[in-house]
Design an enzyme around this catalytic site. Structure first.
Site, mmCIF file in Angstrom:
data_model
loop_
_atom_site.group_PDB
_atom_site.id
_atom_site.type_symbol
_atom_site.label_atom_id
_atom_site.label_comp_id
_atom_site.label_asym_id
_atom_site.label_seq_id
_atom_site.Cartn_x
_atom_site.Cartn_y
_atom_site.Cartn_z
ATOM 1 N N HIS A 58 43.292 11.800 15.020
ATOM 2 C CA HIS A 58 43.640 12.634 16.174
ATOM 3 C C HIS A 58 44.152 11.826 17.373
ATOM 4 O O HIS A 58 44.640 12.405 18.344
ATOM 5 C CB HIS A 58 42.449 13.492 16.591
ATOM 6 N N THR A 118 44.755 20.569 16.202
ATOM 7 C CA THR A 118 43.637 19.680 15.844
ATOM 8 C C THR A 118 42.737 20.405 14.861
ATOM 9 O O THR A 118 42.858 21.603 14.659
ATOM 10 C CB THR A 118 42.738 19.338 17.056
ATOM 11 N N ASP A 119 41.806 19.690 14.281
ATOM 12 C CA ASP A 119 40.729 20.346 13.561
ATOM 13 C C ASP A 119 39.618 20.626 14.588
ATOM 14 O O ASP A 119 39.695 20.231 15.759
ATOM 15 C CB ASP A 119 40.251 19.471 12.385
ATOM 16 N N TRP A 120 38.585 21.302 14.125
ATOM 17 C CA TRP A 120 37.477 21.795 14.956
ATOM 18 C C TRP A 120 36.892 20.704 15.853
ATOM 19 O O TRP A 120 36.388 19.705 15.346
ATOM 20 C CB TRP A 120 36.415 22.351 14.007
ATOM 21 N N ASP A 180 37.986 18.290 17.483
ATOM 22 C CA ASP A 180 38.290 16.898 17.188
ATOM 23 C C ASP A 180 38.840 16.080 18.343
ATOM 24 O O ASP A 180 38.941 14.859 18.223
ATOM 25 C CB ASP A 180 39.179 16.794 15.945
#
Ligand code: BGC
Length: 768
Positions: free
Chosen positions: A289, A311-313, A315
């Site tokens: 990230h 982004t992912d959760w 992150d």
């Protein structure tokens, strides 16, 4: 002009018109987006980059404990959407599937606030994980997980799954789907193995392309109310952490990353995918990230990806709290937005994300041009989806939601993927006139057949929602009559415990019952999980389940082992005791029916393993390993041989009929750059039943400047053959298909000999 010329000119003109029409549409989107952008304040722009989870605007979490239904909190929603201009919402409420009507109400309310009460009136984009069917909508069709679809070696199943999921997700009012998973399933320990298409890069490419077509249609059909924007995940190198555990560091050489991990994403981007989610982990020391190299250089510049990068959760915050590469959240935001992130799945504390990002821009630490780039991408995706014209859909316009037609496609995908791994003395198919014992923790569980991401994140609520479908036990009872089926679990999962916890349940009764029947159908494997909660300490199947298999086999009756598992758990200690082994992977809501049709011969199995099934937890090697991983007997004092010892090889799968391959022909033995090599092979159904066969074509580079893989899958084709029928199957490859990525990170095809193999037949070609 002859007829062929007229036709080809016509096709050319059509292509030119189509392309220029799409170009015009895209230009007009760009103009409209720029017009909106020019009117936006910095705060409004930053808000578009914020994504929050539904509970943030609801009446609090953990309501199900108190049975209080979900409701939007009007103060919270206005704060988020009107005051903070939040542009996207995700997830279900409190980890629970909702009926489509409730989804429509929720999304209508959100869109009303966004399009009526805000200054700039930009609709919100709602996103969800509908990864094998519309996960969080009650009544939606649950397909098998991607891994079962991969085993079918039939990309039409991937297309159908995505098409139906797009329709039913949109029927719920949701236009954006965080799927498909295009990660390389090269490590069987990883808790998300089942979410992908297995270990082979080419198979993932072919399945992934069809998923994008199913979700998004052709380049201009995203405006259709039956399509969703897809999201490729998790870019890049997510699935192979050193420890095998989720979100722990991975070491992947750059050439390996390009050759094995990148191809599926590249192909899906070329197929038109609208968005990409970033790998939550750390590769080669870098938190992805925060990686400008991976997000901006590789994804946006090299692959020319023009869509949204999300982004992912949590992150961005993780760069500070977990990875410790940012001293505080502000630093984390700066790092990731400058690395190229367009939208942050925050998903809770949006106020600080928005305030801090505005401050960073004002201080000049993040350029406003970077913000404009992100917002342009987000607005364009919203516009392509037609959200201004149709901010919400209505379930009434989706008559096929949960229909028989869709259910049949899910059933077909399961029946096409289930894989027969062992069949001593042709014990299968079973006669319908026998008595059977059905045993094991998975026998009567809809949960175990579906895996994670089913009605809830970890899949633990499935049995509450999936009551109308048949478990494996119920399907077997339907097939041969309840009076012919005894059911004693022997071992059960501890439902309130961790996913891997199981216990004896009428253990001795199960063993006693085995003596009273003709055949035992033993349903073992795993309970549901995903992500970190699915981390694993031992790939061997659970002690209780192995003991049940051992003890039950002592009754002296044939045991048919049915595996239902998200990853291949080692069974080498009991496998020799089993008469037959059937791998169902995670076959979904229709998996019970498909399995019983296979066990009793209504369907001839045709799945093949999309990964290498290991025998031992310390011998985890993909089929495309290096020659040194498979050493033949050495001469002299040090006599040693073969370390390569899978339980079942990639591409392995039996049928109730037999297939014979003959007449392997190639168009030219010598070839050079861009030459097409045509490969023909005859395949005959030499048995007595109609059957389907996936024909897999491999190549091997015999010598190369870096040690070559022993073989690589280059093409496949699944065909159906009546008894006695012969079909000639043709494939084409070029030098590009034989290339590898060298230590300078360049694709090269080196001159020399290559071997081509199909169904055990082999021939050589020479590249000059
Ligand atoms: C998962 C993603 C998923 C996201 C949103 C994350 O924890 O890694 O695959 O899309 O949550 O639910």
């Amino acid at each position: 002009m002859n007829k062929t010329h007229i036709i080809s000119s016509f096709i050319l003109i059509t292509i030119i018109l189509f392309t220029s029409c799409n170009q015009k549409k895209s230009d007009s989107f760009d103009r409209k987006v720029d017009a909106i952008l020019s009117k936006m304040t910095l705060e409004e722009k930053v808000g578009q980059m914020a994504q929050i989870t539904l509970d943030v605007i609801g009446n609090g979490i953990n309501r199900h404990a108190s049975n209080e239904p979900f409701a939007i909190d009007t103060l919270r929603i206005r704060k988020a959407i009107v005051d903070y201009h939040v542009g996207s919402i995700l997830n279900t409420t409190n980890n629970y599937a909702l009926p489509p009507t409730q989804w429509n109400e929720i999304i209508s309310f959100i869109q009303k606030v966004a399009t009526k009460e805000t200054r700039i009136k930009i609709p919100v984009i709602y996103g969800i994980d509908a990864i094998h069917g519309t996960t969080y909508t009650d009544g939606a069709i649950m397909f098998p997980q991607q891994i079962t679809v991969a085993a079918s070696f039939n990309p039409t199943n991937a297309y159908n799954m995505a098409r139906v999921t797009a329709y039913e997700t949109r029927a719920s009012g949701i236009p954006w789907n965080f799927s498909p998973v295009l990660d390389l399933g090269a490590d069987p320990r990883f808790s998300r193995q089942f979410e992908g298409f297995g270990e082979d890069p080419y198979l993932i490419v072919k399945m992934g392309e069809q998923m994008i077509k199913g979700y998004e249609g052709n380049s201009d059909s995203l405006q259709s109310p039956y399509k969703v924007a897809s999201c490729l995940k998790h870019f890049l190198g997510y699935s192979v952490p050193i420890s095998g555990k989720d979100r722990t560091p991975a070491l992947i050489p750059q050439n390996n990353l390009i050759e094995y991990h990148l191809a599926s994403f590249k192909a899906a981007i070329e197929a038109g995918a609208e968005s990409v989610m970033i790998n939550s982990g750390i590769i080669n020391g870098a938190s992805v990230h925060a990686s400008y190299e991976i997000i901006t250089k590789l994804l946006k510049q090299d692959l020319k990806f023009e869509g949204v990068v999300v982004t992912d959760w949590m992150d961005i915050i993780n760069l500070h709290t977990r990875d410790k590469i940012a001293e505080n959240n502000i630093e984390a935001i700066k790092l990731s937005i400058n690395a190229g992130i367009d939208m942050s799945m925050i998903p809770y504390e949006y106020e600080s994300f928005c305030d801090n990002l505005v401050t960073l821009v004002k201080k000049g630490e993040v350029k406003e041009s970077r913000i404009d780039d992100a917002v342009r991408r987000i607005l364009k995706m919203k516009m392509k989806l037609g959200l201004w014209e149709r901010p919400v859909t209505n379930i009434k316009d989706y008559p096929d939601f949960g229909s028989e037609k869709f259910a049949h496609m899910a059933y077909e995908s399961a029946a096409d993927g289930i894989t027969l791994l062992k069949n001593n003395n042709n014990i299968l198919p079973l006669s319908k006139k026998i008595k059977v014992l059905v045993s094991g923790p998975n026998a009567n569980s809809m949960r175990a057949m579906n895996g994670g991401w089913t009605y809830s994140w970890q899949g633990e609520k499935t049995d509450r929602f999936a009551g109308k479908y048949n478990t494996m036990l119920e399907a077997i009872q339907n097939e041969i009559g309840t009076s012919n089926v005894k059911y004693v679990p022997g071992v059960s999962y501890i439902e309130a415990g961790k996913y891997f916890e199981d216990e004896e349940n009428k253990f001795n009764e199960a063993i006693a019952a085995a003596k009273t029947v003709d055949v035992v159908i033993l349903c073992l494997g795993e309970n549901t999980y995903t992500e970190k909660p699915g981390d694993l300490n031992d790939l061997t199947m659970s002690t209780n389940q192995l003991r049940l298999a051992r003890e039950i086999s002592k009754a002296g009756k044939p045991v048919v082992l049915v595996l239902t598992e998200g990853r291949p758990r080692c069974i080498s200690s009991i496998e020799p005791l089993m008469s037959a082994v059937v791998q169902t992977y995670l076959p979904g809501n229709y998996g019970g029916d498909a399995l019983s049709d296979i066990l009793f011969g209504d369907v001839n199995p045709s799945g093949k393993l999309p990964y290498t099934y290991p025998s031992y937890p310390n011998s985890l090697v993909t089929y495309y390993h290096k020659p040194s991983e498979e050493q033949k007997r050495a001469e002299g004092a040090y006599v040693y041989e073969s370390d390569y010892n899978p339980q079942y090889e990639f591409g392995f799968g039996l049928s109730y009929t037999t297939f014979e391959y003959s007449n392997l022909k190639i168009s030219n033995k010598e070839f050079s750059k861009s030459d097409i090599i045509k490969i023909d092979v005859d395949v005959k159904n030499s048995g007595e039943r109609l059957g389907k066969e996936a024909i897999l074509l491999y190549t091997s580079d015999l010598y190369a400047t870096i040690t070559p893989d022993v073989k690589r899958l280059r093409r496949f084709n699944k065909i159906s053959l009546a008894p006695g029928q012969i079909k000639t199957v043709s494939f084409e490859i070029t030098d590009k298909d034989l290339a590898f990525v060298n230590t300078n990170n360049q694709w090269v095809t080196e001159p020399g000999e290559f071997e081509i193999s199909v169904g055990g037949l082999k021939t050589k070609i020479n590249y000059k």
